[in-house]
Design a protein around this motif. Structure first.
Motif, mmCIF file in Angstrom:
data_model
loop_
_atom_site.group_PDB
_atom_site.id
_atom_site.type_symbol
_atom_site.label_atom_id
_atom_site.label_comp_id
_atom_site.label_asym_id
_atom_site.label_seq_id
_atom_site.Cartn_x
_atom_site.Cartn_y
_atom_site.Cartn_z
ATOM 1 N N PHE A 199 2.129 -5.753 2.994
ATOM 2 C CA PHE A 199 1.222 -6.688 3.645
ATOM 3 C C PHE A 199 1.876 -8.065 3.689
ATOM 4 O O PHE A 199 2.157 -8.668 2.647
ATOM 5 C CB PHE A 199 -0.106 -6.781 2.888
ATOM 6 C CG PHE A 199 -0.865 -5.487 2.829
ATOM 7 C CD1 PHE A 199 -1.308 -4.868 3.991
ATOM 8 C CD2 PHE A 199 -1.153 -4.886 1.614
ATOM 9 C CE1 PHE A 199 -2.009 -3.663 3.935
ATOM 10 C CE2 PHE A 199 -1.859 -3.695 1.549
ATOM 11 C CZ PHE A 199 -2.287 -3.079 2.712
ATOM 12 N N GLU A 222 -10.625 -2.247 3.847
ATOM 13 C CA GLU A 222 -9.787 -2.264 2.643
ATOM 14 C C GLU A 222 -10.083 -3.507 1.803
ATOM 15 O O GLU A 222 -10.130 -3.452 0.582
ATOM 16 C CB GLU A 222 -8.307 -2.250 3.033
ATOM 17 C CG GLU A 222 -7.801 -0.921 3.548
ATOM 18 C CD GLU A 222 -6.326 -0.997 3.910
ATOM 19 O OE1 GLU A 222 -5.517 -0.324 3.244
ATOM 20 O OE2 GLU A 222 -5.984 -1.737 4.856
ATOM 21 N N ILE A 232 -4.682 -6.956 6.163
ATOM 22 C CA ILE A 232 -5.506 -6.016 5.402
ATOM 23 C C ILE A 232 -6.841 -5.862 6.122
ATOM 24 O O ILE A 232 -7.542 -6.854 6.358
ATOM 25 C CB ILE A 232 -5.736 -6.524 3.963
ATOM 26 C CG1 ILE A 232 -4.397 -6.796 3.272
ATOM 27 C CG2 ILE A 232 -6.553 -5.521 3.161
ATOM 28 C CD1 ILE A 232 -4.527 -7.404 1.887
ATOM 29 N N TYR A 235 -2.831 0.788 -4.247
ATOM 30 C CA TYR A 235 -2.503 -0.583 -3.860
ATOM 31 C C TYR A 235 -1.731 -1.239 -5.003
ATOM 32 O O TYR A 235 -2.130 -1.141 -6.166
ATOM 33 C CB TYR A 235 -3.767 -1.371 -3.547
ATOM 34 C CG TYR A 235 -4.495 -0.830 -2.327
ATOM 35 C CD1 TYR A 235 -4.106 -1.203 -1.044
ATOM 36 C CD2 TYR A 235 -5.547 0.074 -2.470
ATOM 37 C CE1 TYR A 235 -4.753 -0.687 0.076
ATOM 38 C CE2 TYR A 235 -6.200 0.591 -1.359
ATOM 39 C CZ TYR A 235 -5.798 0.204 -0.091
ATOM 40 O OH TYR A 235 -6.432 0.707 1.014
ATOM 41 N N ARG A 274 0.873 -1.176 0.000
ATOM 42 C CA ARG A 274 0.000 0.000 0.000
ATOM 43 C C ARG A 274 0.908 1.223 0.000
ATOM 44 O O ARG A 274 1.735 1.390 0.902
ATOM 45 C CB ARG A 274 -0.909 0.014 1.229
ATOM 46 C CG ARG A 274 -1.842 1.240 1.283
ATOM 47 C CD ARG A 274 -2.696 1.216 2.540
ATOM 48 N NE ARG A 274 -1.873 1.236 3.735
ATOM 49 C CZ ARG A 274 -2.225 0.653 4.889
ATOM 50 N NH1 ARG A 274 -3.364 0.007 4.985
ATOM 51 N NH2 ARG A 274 -1.413 0.724 5.941
#
Length: 608
Positions: free
Chosen positions: A552, A562, A558, A523, A514
């Motif tokens: 991530f 999102e 996440i 993203y 992100r």
């Protein structure tokens, strides 16, 4: 209070032209639209409709070559060498629905495009559409833009008879589309297999088959068949089949030169005829499940007036042809076995072996079901959705349901919180699934997790009972996640290969990074995307802004808020596909077998 908007009078009645209606309701004519990332997307249906016309000419004995070219900008060129569209009716044949020679059985005895819509849909849904017909030293040409006729031309020509169609799908209907050449190659391969003697030229490659469906079966079962395939062909039906050691049964079915991926009457009749033919030869009443276990078959029929469920021709509905197909298949299979006694012994041995395995499995299945009932009436790891398609029937247009197979509670928690409970189900894996490669079917019933997946999908008795349109593997983008993905894929390829062949299995792509500043968030799904996003958000010179980059490590990191956008209408899915069935054993042996040194050497050589 007045309701002027609700006034219903003559002014509200509107008559659309043929092509206007296609542009307004494209789904009625070509199914899905899409951007070219799926083999059933509309741009491939448009290409198919044009090629079908050339195939129809070949079926009628006119023209043995079709040339296909796709330009970098998405334009398409298809040239056949058939009889050519009658010059005086050129415009009507490509722009007026229900106009064409395929209603005349003298001109077209066996045709795919009997409803007279195909080329009209291509015209209506193209930014530019140009058609030229060459007949006996003359030509006629017509150019359309968004379905509107722009110019016509006629004159003399030295070209060989046939039809040339050039079109470019309209970006307004197909935004950001691109043609996947591998999808086209696979479709052309099938055209060649079921039209023995037809040459299809594409990108400098020629697709040609001399033995028809026998060549298809050889390609699909190479190295896995237990005997040389049984093959029969006459003017209206062709079929070929062989037994393998694979689980389940796999078929490729065709009508008048087009692939019917959902089968239909011709396929069910072929399966019944196969059972009756073998039983007639053996003088026994083998169970259909035992006779067809491990069968890979192909059947192609020519039908004078085919009835399809939709313009995309995925499933044949004619009921009047059933008895005739059953009789032909029964008689030819029985006669072949009588004439080839050594091969017949192999067939009967395989069936008897399948019967023994099935009986041995009966008590294992019974124990597994009893154990499952004791645990719970519902499957504990499944958060089901409310909508499910009727078994064996396609979902209504635009309505699909799906199940996510996830790893661990944190990942499944994010998906459960973010999902649409109407159409999205979640199955949470407890840990790394068992490696089932090389394991007998009984293992499936002894492993609680694998058995629960099978129950959740409802595919124990038949793949046709699948409760979901899409099975989506959602794992972390790390080494453990990729390993879990491979183990799940091994489960499907080993026990339920048809799910993959029918295009039901997908991999969910989720962002790895992100990248954001105070104004914007991007993203990113790769290092390259991250670098580009960082440059964009940081700005240049004195206007440089601080950028925050988050990696991530897993799906659980996440947030549900999102995650909702990553499993929404624009979710990124990669369809799991295999080119031929014969690839499966080799792939599974390499990645999931015991050849650890070879695999390690390969991974190290390709490590980035």
């Amino acid at each position: 209070m007045t309701l002027d908007a609700a006034v219903y009078d003559e002014s509200k009645i509107k008559t659309l032209s043929s092509l206007e209606h296609i542009r307004l309701r494209p789904g009625m004519y070509i199914g899905r639209l899409g951007n070219g990332s799926h083999p059933d997307d509309g741009i491939y249906i448009l290409l198919k409709e044009v090629i079908d016309n050339g195939v129809d000419e070949f079926i009628m004995g006119a023209g043995k070559t079709i040339e296909i070219a796709v330009g970098e900008e998405g334009s398409v060129r298809v040239r056949d060498y058939g009889r050519g569209i009658p010059l005086g009716k050129l415009v009507e044949c490509v722009s007026v629905i229900n106009t064409g020679a395929k209603y005349n059985t003298d001109a077209f005895q066996f045709s795919v495009g009997l409803n007279g819509v195909g080329t009209k849909a291509v015209n209506a849904l193209s930014r530019r559409f140009e058609v030229t017909s060459f007949r006996d030293g003359e030509f006629a040409r017509a150019v359309f833009v968004a379905g509107e006729l722009q110019e016509e031309e006629k004159g003399l020509s030295k070209e060989k008879n046939g039809t040339l169609v050039e079109f470019q799908p309209d970006p307004a209907m197909f935004p950001d589309y691109t043609f996947n050449r591998e999808f086209i190659r696979k479709r052309l391969k099938r055209y060649a297999y079921l039209n023995a003697g037809l040459h299809l030229d594409f990108d400098g490659e020629s697709f040609y088959s001399e033995k028809g469906l026998l060549d298809l079966l050889e390609a699909e079962t190479s190295g896995t068949q237990l005997y040389e395939p049984i093959h029969f062909r006459d003017k209206t039906i062709e079929f070929a089949f062989a037994h393998t050691d694979n689980y389940g049964e796999t078929y490729f079915s065709f009508v008048n030169g087009t692939y019917t991926n959902e089968g239909g009457t011709h396929l069910s009749a072929f399966r019944e005829g196969l059972l009756k033919g073998i039983n007639e030869f053996a003088g026994k009443k083998f169970d259909g499940e035992d006779v067809r276990e491990g069968v890979v078959g192909a059947v192609a029929v020519k039908v004078r007036e085919p009835i399809f469920e939709s313009q995309t021709k995925n499933k044949l509905g004619n009921t009047d042809i059933r008895a005739g197909i059953v009789a032909v298949v029964r008689d030819e299979v029985s006669a072949f076995l009588y004439k080839n006694t050594e091969l017949a012994e192999l067939v009967i041995d395989k069936i008897q072996q399948s019967a023994r395995v099935r009986k041995e499995l009966q008590h294992v299945r019974k124990e597994a079901k009893a154990k499952a009932r004791k645990v719970a009436l519902k499957i504990p790891q499944l958060k089901d959705c409310k909508y499910h398609p009727a078994p064996g029937k396609p979902s209504p247009s635009g309505r699909e349901n799906m199940i996510f197979l996830t790893e661990g509670q944190s990942a499944s928690g994010s998906i459960v919180s973010a999902r649409d409970p109407m159409t999205q189900a979640v199955f949470s894996l407890k840990g790394k699934p068992y490696n089932v490669y090389g394991q007998p079917l009984a293992t499936l019933y002894k492993n609680d997790e694998m058995y629960s997946i099978m129950r959740a999908l409802d595919i124990e008795d038949s793949i046709g009972r699948l409760r979901f349109d899409k099975i989506i593997i959602a794992t972390d983008a790390d080494v453990d996640g990729l390993h879990i993905r491979n183990l799940i894929l091994t489960f499907f390829l080993h026990y339920f290969e048809s799910l993959v062949k029918r295009g039901h299995v997908y991999i969910l792509e989720t962002p790895i990074f992100r990248v954001r500043n105070k104004e914007e968030t991007i993203y990113c799904y790769s290092d390259k995307e991250r670098t580009e996003a960082e440059k964009k958000l940081a700005g240049r010179g004195s206007k440089r802004r601080p950028v925050e980059i988050t990696r991530f490590k897993g799906l659980g990191e996440i947030s549900p808020k999102e995650f909702k956008q990553f499993i929404g209408p624009d979710m990124r899915l990669q369809q799991v596909d295999i080119d031929t069935l014969s690839e499966v054993p080799r792939i599974l042996e390499f990645y999931m077998g015991k050849n650890t040194p070879d695999r390690r050497e390969y991974i190290m050589a390709h490590l980035v």
